[in-house]
Design an enzyme around this catalytic site. Structure first.
Site, PDB file in Angstrom:
ATOM      1  N   GLN A   1      -2.941  -0.091   8.767  1.00 55.35           N
ATOM      2  CA  GLN A   1      -4.332   0.221   8.453  1.00 55.35           C
ATOM      3  C   GLN A   1      -4.647  -0.033   6.967  1.00 55.35           C
ATOM      4  O   GLN A   1      -3.747  -0.085   6.138  1.00 55.35           O
ATOM      5  CB  GLN A   1      -4.607   1.696   8.751  1.00 55.35           C
ATOM      6  CG  GLN A   1      -4.540   2.092  10.207  1.00 55.35           C
ATOM      7  CD  GLN A   1      -4.836   3.569  10.375  1.00 55.35           C
ATOM      8  OE1 GLN A   1      -3.983   4.333  10.796  1.00 55.35           O
ATOM      9  NE2 GLN A   1      -6.047   3.993  10.039  1.00 55.35           N
ATOM     10  N   HIS A   2      -5.924  -0.098   6.688  1.00 55.80           N
ATOM     11  CA  HIS A   2      -6.520   0.025   5.340  1.00 55.80           C
ATOM     12  C   HIS A   2      -6.380  -1.173   4.407  1.00 55.80           C
ATOM     13  O   HIS A   2      -7.096  -1.247   3.415  1.00 55.80           O
ATOM     14  CB  HIS A   2      -5.953   1.240   4.578  1.00 55.80           C
ATOM     15  CG  HIS A   2      -5.892   2.501   5.344  1.00 55.80           C
ATOM     16  ND1 HIS A   2      -6.997   3.087   5.910  1.00 55.80           N
ATOM     17  CD2 HIS A   2      -4.837   3.315   5.638  1.00 55.80           C
ATOM     18  CE1 HIS A   2      -6.628   4.205   6.526  1.00 55.80           C
ATOM     19  NE2 HIS A   2      -5.325   4.368   6.380  1.00 55.80           N
TER      20      HIS A   2
ATOM     21  N   ASP B   1      -2.557   0.354  13.458  1.00 56.05           N
ATOM     22  CA  ASP B   1      -1.262   0.592  14.119  1.00 56.05           C
ATOM     23  C   ASP B   1      -1.149   2.000  14.716  1.00 56.05           C
ATOM     24  O   ASP B   1      -0.582   2.165  15.807  1.00 56.05           O
ATOM     25  CB  ASP B   1      -0.073   0.257  13.208  1.00 56.05           C
ATOM     26  CG  ASP B   1      -0.055   0.970  11.874  1.00 56.05           C
ATOM     27  OD1 ASP B   1      -0.961   1.770  11.593  1.00 56.05           O
ATOM     28  OD2 ASP B   1       0.885   0.709  11.102  1.00 56.05           O
TER      29      ASP B   1
HETATM   30  O1  LIG Z   1      -2.053   4.277   6.113  1.00 62.75           O
HETATM   31  C1  LIG Z   1      -1.597   4.596   7.186  1.00 62.75           C
HETATM   32  C2  LIG Z   1      -2.343   5.509   8.096  1.00 62.75           C
HETATM   33  O2  LIG Z   1      -3.535   6.004   7.550  1.00 62.75           O
HETATM   34  C3  LIG Z   1      -0.273   4.032   7.614  1.00 62.75           C
HETATM   35  O3  LIG Z   1       0.217   4.679   8.771  1.00 62.75           O
HETATM   36  C4  LIG Z   1      -0.373   2.527   7.787  1.00 62.75           C
HETATM   37  O4  LIG Z   1      -1.146   2.249   8.947  1.00 62.75           O
HETATM   38  C5  LIG Z   1       0.992   1.855   7.797  1.00 62.75           C
HETATM   39  O5  LIG Z   1       1.767   2.190   8.891  1.00 62.75           O
HETATM   40  P1  LIG Z   1       3.320   1.827   9.138  1.00 62.75           P
HETATM   41  O6  LIG Z   1       3.574   0.485   8.606  1.00 62.75           O
HETATM   42  O7  LIG Z   1       4.133   2.910   8.545  1.00 62.75           O
HETATM   43  O8  LIG Z   1       3.429   1.846  10.654  1.00 62.75           O
END
Ligand SMILES: O=C(CO)[C@@H](O)[C@H](O)COP(=O)(O)O
Ligand SMILES: Nc1ncnc2c1ncn2[C@@H]1O[C@H](COP(=O)(O)OP(=O)(O)O)[C@@H](O)[C@H]1O
Length: 486
Positions: A70-71, A227
């Site tokens: 995300q983000h 994700d």
């Molecule tokens: O920033 C967040 C949720 O807000 C993280 O959960 C990212 O989405 C990255 O996820 P992973 O790579 O750890 O699965």
């Protein structure tokens, strides 16, 4: 049998699963690694996807979906070329921008009410402000901004009009999950002018075929998602289920029927991938706390787990606050790790290993409490992500959470969710297909060990300032709360 594929483009790698669209049975899978770092050329994700998809992995696949970290800020010029490497969710350089934006809108509650989430450095909106302030020449060239999954989906379809979903859009800071609409005023507040953003498609929309060169002729691309939203869909999480994911990030989240707006900033009020909501708590330090601990002790994974399991609960008074990469929840972007309670008796490899495992899990248990404080029911805890493969994590988690913990069979739940979304787009049904070919989770039980969270809370409260805006929907603000010792 129709086949569908799901892609998980997460921080450390790209994973692809191919499943039977009707039963959900896994047919094959592959992965490719991403390089370290908190900024990255989006082309690296594309190359990783192509590597993982090599050797005919996608042959016979009819529909594909992408779920991604995300983000991340993918800022593109007029011709769709990134103006700089994407800034990722775990890049903390925009922490000052987050503080400024909170003040400019009138405080944390104003943001929680507007978009369900109080900005921290992870959110895209703060990265846009950072870009405008620190790289004006790059900022001047930006015409559109999108997220990692939007960019990969656009690469697959070749469509001129980029598309996103409300789950991933809800992590930008300029989209309201409650109303389902962008907040261009907040994007302008951050960046100083308007930017093009992807169209928000409905959860089960089918976007058209894969047209990317070198990819097989897949008929349908689904809208994709973030994700964590993908994991919720892959697990078929229902109200009462709290998913705790130990990947690069640590997350605790649940599917909810109503939006949340936590002015304390601990719970981010995201949307899910089905039209519902996904209140979530995220930490920056998760599976890599275990690998850092093992490396420091000169142990491999199995030795580290065995050493931790041989030490007593509470590690003889040793406590780790695992803020090794700064921290997001609690909001301490510049923090470092703290090891407290050292004595001559407990400075032993096993006690140290145990303190790393307990510290990681206590941060996530605080997250589960913060969800409960927002009215999220906690009936089952499901543990997923690479770190959930650790025997020590599985054994210590029920001691820390104070309840049994369920570990679904080893799998890639984010990619599974993307595959299930692809099957949904193919089926064009009102709800996602019920997949029957999923193994029952294993249950890990242990007596609660309240000493672990008591020690952690005492150490944490020496460095975490009390929230300026308390959580409002529930009983107690979690950063100073040890209610998880049920
Ligand atoms: O920033 C967040 C949720 O807000 C993280 O959960 C990212 O989405 C990255 O996820 P992973 O790579 O750890 O699965
Ligand atoms: N058996 C294990 N014990 C502890 N950590 C593990 C184990 N297997 C994998 N990991 C860790 O899990 C992490 C990857 O998890 P994953 O959920 O795939 O992350 P992401 O989705 O963020 O890329 C890596 O940091 C890896 O070291």
């Amino acid at each position: 049998m129709p086949l569908v594929a799901g892609v998980d483009s997460s921080t450390q790698g790209t994973k692809i699963v191919v499943r039977d669209a009707v039963t959900g049975a896994q047919v094959r899978s592959a992965r490719a690694e991403h390089p370290e770092g908190t900024e990255i050329d989006p082309g690296v994700w594309w190359e990783a996807l192509r590597r993982a998809a090599g050797d005919g992995l996608l042959d016979g696949v009819t529909a594909i979906g992408v779920a991604a970290q995300q983000h991340g800020m993918v800022a593109l010029d007029e011709s769709g070329v990134p103006v700089r490497p994407a800034l990722l969710w775990n890049d903390t350089r925009s922490a000052g921008a987050a503080r400024d934006l909170i003040a400019e809108l009138g405080g944390p509650r104003a943001w929680a009410d507007a978009v369900g989430t109080v900005p921290v450095a992870s959110l895209t909106v703060t990265k846009l402000r950072w870009l405008a302030e620190h790289e004006p020449a790059n900022a001047a060239r930006v015409a559109q901004v999108m997220l990692p999954h939007d960019w990969l989906t656009a690469r697959l379809t070749g469509a001129a009009e980029p598309v996103t979903d409300r789950g991933d859009a809800s992590g930008t800071g300029y989209f309201s999950p409650a109303t389902g609409a962008y907040r261009p005023d907040l994007l302008r507040l951050a960046f100083g002018r308007d930017l093009a953003v992807p169209r928000v498609a409905a959860p089960a929309d089918a976007l058209g075929p894969v047209t990317a060169e070198g990819m097989p002729p897949i008929e349908v691309v689904s809208v994709g998602t973030g994700d964590n939203m993908g994991a919720a869909l892959g697990l078929d999480a229902r109200p009462g289920d709290v998913v705790v994911s130990i990947g690069t990030s640590g997350t605790a989240f649940a599917v909810a029927e109503r939006p949340t707006a936590d002015p304390s900033g601990q719970v981010t009020g995201f949307a899910d991938a089905t039209g519902r909501f996904l209140p979530l708590v995220c930490t920056l330090n998760a599976a890599r706390v275990l690998s850092a601990g093992a490396a420091a002790l000169g142990l491999d994974r199995d030795e580290f787990d065995a050493a931790a399991l041989a030490a007593p609960p509470g590690a003889g008074g040793l406590t780790l606050l695992p803020y090794l990469d700064g921290e997001r929840t609690p909001d301490l972007p510049d923090a470092t790790g703290h090891l407290t309670g050292m004595t001559r008796a407990n400075l032993r490899p096993g006690h140290l290993a145990r303190a790393f495992v307990e510290g990681l899990l206590c941060g996530l248990a605080d997250g589960v409490d913060a969800l409960a404080a927002q009215g999220v029911p906690v009936r089952r805890i499901l543990l997923i992500g690479g770190g959930a493969r650790s025997a020590a994590v599985r054994a210590v988690a029920p001691q820390v959470f104070g309840r049994p913990v369920l570990v679904p069979s080893d799998g890639e739940y984010v990619a599974d969710g993307a595959a299930r979304q692809a099957a949904w787009a193919l089926a064009a049904t009102p709800e996602p297909p019920e997949w029957t070919a999923t193994a029952a989770p294993s249950t890990y039980e242990a007596d609660p060990e309240p000493v672990i969270r008591e020690q952690y809370a005492a150490a944490r409260d020496t460095i975490v300032p009390p929230p300026t805006e308390p959580a409002t929907s529930g009983a107690t603000p979690s950063a100073h709360d040890t209610r998880g010792q049920r």
